[in-house]
Structures are given as structure tokens and as C-alpha cells.
Design a protein around this motif. Structure first.
Motif, short mmCIF file in Angstrom:
data_model
loop_
_atom_site.label_atom_id
_atom_site.label_comp_id
_atom_site.label_asym_id
_atom_site.label_seq_id
_atom_site.Cartn_x
_atom_site.Cartn_y
_atom_site.Cartn_z
N GLY A 35 -33.32 68.45 110.24
CA GLY A 35 -34.32 68.87 111.22
C GLY A 35 -35.58 68.06 111.10
N GLY A 36 -36.68 68.70 111.32
CA GLY A 36 -37.97 68.03 111.27
C GLY A 36 -39.06 69.05 111.17
N SER A 37 -40.10 68.83 111.96
CA SER A 37 -41.22 69.76 111.91
C SER A 37 -40.82 71.08 112.56
CB SER A 37 -42.42 69.16 112.65
OG SER A 37 -42.22 69.25 114.05
N CYS A 38 -41.56 72.12 112.22
CA CYS A 38 -41.27 73.42 112.82
C CYS A 38 -41.68 73.46 114.28
CB CYS A 38 -41.93 74.54 112.02
SG CYS A 38 -41.12 74.79 110.41
N ARG A 39 -42.56 72.58 114.71
CA ARG A 39 -42.86 72.46 116.14
C ARG A 39 -41.63 71.95 116.87
NH1 ARG A 39 -47.84 69.36 116.95
NH2 ARG A 39 -48.82 71.38 116.83
N GLU A 40 -40.95 70.95 116.30
CA GLU A 40 -39.70 70.47 116.89
C GLU A 40 -38.66 71.59 116.91
OE1 GLU A 40 -38.70 67.20 114.40
OE2 GLU A 40 -40.19 65.87 115.28
N PHE A 41 -38.61 72.38 115.85
CA PHE A 41 -37.68 73.51 115.77
C PHE A 41 -37.93 74.49 116.90
CE2 PHE A 41 -37.10 77.91 114.24
CZ PHE A 41 -35.75 77.89 113.93
N ARG A 42 -39.18 74.89 117.10
CA ARG A 42 -39.51 75.87 118.13
C ARG A 42 -39.19 75.35 119.53
NH1 ARG A 42 -44.10 76.12 115.09
NH2 ARG A 42 -45.31 75.08 116.69
N ASN A 43 -39.36 74.04 119.77
CA ASN A 43 -39.16 73.48 121.09
C ASN A 43 -37.74 72.97 121.35
OD1 ASN A 43 -41.85 73.97 121.73
ND2 ASN A 43 -42.51 71.98 120.93
N ALA A 44 -36.89 72.99 120.34
CA ALA A 44 -35.54 72.44 120.48
C ALA A 44 -34.69 73.31 121.40
CB ALA A 44 -34.88 72.34 119.11
N LEU A 45 -33.79 72.67 122.15
CA LEU A 45 -32.86 73.41 123.01
C LEU A 45 -31.80 74.11 122.18
CD1 LEU A 45 -32.39 70.85 125.92
CD2 LEU A 45 -33.79 72.93 125.89
N THR A 46 -31.45 73.52 121.04
CA THR A 46 -30.50 74.14 120.12
C THR A 46 -31.05 73.99 118.71
OG1 THR A 46 -28.25 74.12 119.24
CG2 THR A 46 -29.13 72.02 119.98
N TRP A 47 -30.81 74.97 117.89
CA TRP A 47 -31.33 74.94 116.52
C TRP A 47 -30.26 74.50 115.52
CZ3 TRP A 47 -34.24 80.27 116.68
CH2 TRP A 47 -35.42 80.12 117.40
N SER A 48 -29.11 74.03 116.00
CA SER A 48 -28.02 73.68 115.10
C SER A 48 -28.39 72.53 114.15
CB SER A 48 -26.76 73.34 115.89
OG SER A 48 -27.00 72.23 116.74
N LEU A 49 -29.27 71.65 114.57
CA LEU A 49 -29.68 70.53 113.71
C LEU A 49 -30.63 70.98 112.60
CD1 LEU A 49 -30.28 67.75 116.38
CD2 LEU A 49 -28.30 68.04 114.87
N PHE A 50 -31.07 72.22 112.66
CA PHE A 50 -32.05 72.72 111.70
C PHE A 50 -31.43 73.72 110.73
CE2 PHE A 50 -34.44 71.30 115.35
CZ PHE A 50 -35.56 70.70 114.82
N THR A 51 -30.12 73.69 110.55
CA THR A 51 -29.49 74.65 109.64
C THR A 51 -29.10 73.99 108.33
OG1 THR A 51 -27.28 74.29 110.58
CG2 THR A 51 -28.59 76.07 111.53
N VAL A 52 -29.20 74.76 107.27
CA VAL A 52 -28.75 74.35 105.94
C VAL A 52 -27.98 75.51 105.32
CG1 VAL A 52 -30.64 72.74 105.49
CG2 VAL A 52 -30.88 75.11 104.83
N THR A 53 -27.09 75.18 104.40
CA THR A 53 -26.43 76.22 103.62
C THR A 53 -27.12 76.27 102.28
OG1 THR A 53 -24.33 75.85 104.75
CG2 THR A 53 -24.25 76.99 102.63
#
Length: 143
Positions: A35-53
Motif C-alpha cells: 500500500g502507501g499512505s493512509c490518504r491513498e488508502f481512504r481514496n482507493a477504489l479497492t483496499w486489496s492492495l493495502f492488506t497484510v497477513t
């Protein structure tokens, strides 16, 4: 200061626990997080790139800080399930305010629980829905 607190949360001495869970990750202090910044997270169309196990002994975390005269700062990721001496971190959100900042720490232990924001459809989608409703009402046959 928030960097130090987030780093401390992530590096507290953990004890073995159940299987790891998936959490959202953004704004992290570790360069290998997705992922990246949390601003990118909030504005993303999908959050799948921001997941970790997370590791087996970790839970999901989110911190949000507002510093006087500065931009809001956020962190999402994994945190130790237990602190030193085997003390479990309490789940839920708690404030940690100082004279120059307002910070909220949230810990949770269910899959992808650290979003912390509700997903909102883009404004264009709302506009399209209103336009469709207005058109349907305008074209409605007279009774």
C-alpha cells in the motif's frame, strides 16, 4: 511522537497465540509494508492492495493523530497481541492526548477490522443516482 508510539505498539514483546489475521496496512514505518499512505488508502477504489497477513501473535491496529498546526497522521497495520509480562492489550479505541496532539489508538482482532472509516461511494455515483431518480420521476406516466 506518533511514530514512536506506533513503533512501540508494533514491537512490544509478543507471546505465541492463534493463527494470524488479515489487517489493512498504510502509513507504516516499515518500508516493506504494502500500500502507501493512509490518504491513498481512504481514496482507493479497492483496499486489496493495502492488506497484510499479521504474524500469529499479532492483532490489527489503527492510530490517528492530529497535531496542532499540522496535517492529520494515520497508521494501520499489525501490533503485538500481548505486551511485556504477557499482559493482553485491551481491544477497542482509546485516546492518548497530549498538549500538542490528539491521538486515538484502536486495536481489534477480527479480519480487516482496522479500516476505521466507512466506505463512501464517490460523489459522481451519488450524482448519477439523483439524476436517474429525477429522470424516472419526470418520465413517469400520468395516472
Amino acid at each position: 511522537m506518533w511514530h514512536a508510539v506506533a513503533l512501540l505498539l508494533c514491537q512490544l514483546a509478543p507471546a505465541p497465540a492463534a493463527a494470524g489475521i488479515d489487517c489493512y496496512a498504510c502509513g507504516g514505518l516499515v518500508s516493506d509494508q504494502p500500500g502507501g499512505s493512509c490518504r491513498e488508502f481512504r481514496n482507493a477504489l479497492t483496499w486489496s492492495l493495502f492488506t497484510v497477513t499479521c504474524a500469529d501473535d499479532e492483532i490489527c491496529a489503527k492510530t490517528a493523530s492530529l497535531y496542532t498546526g499540522q496535517e492529520d497522521r494515520e497508521f494501520r497495520g499489525c501490533a503485538a497481541r500481548e505486551a511485556w509480562f504477557g499482559l493482553r492489550h485491551p481491544l477497542g479505541c482509546r485516546p492518548a492526548n497530549t498538549s500538542d496532539s490528539q491521538t486515538e489508538f484502536c486495536l481489534c482482532d477480527t479480519r480487516l477490522c482496522n479500516a476505521g472509516t466507512r466506505r463512501r461511494p464517490p460523489a459522481a455515483l451519488w450524482m448519477l443516482a439523483v439524476l436517474a431518480l429525477a429522470l424516472a420521476l419526470a418520465l413517469r406516466p400520468e395516472r
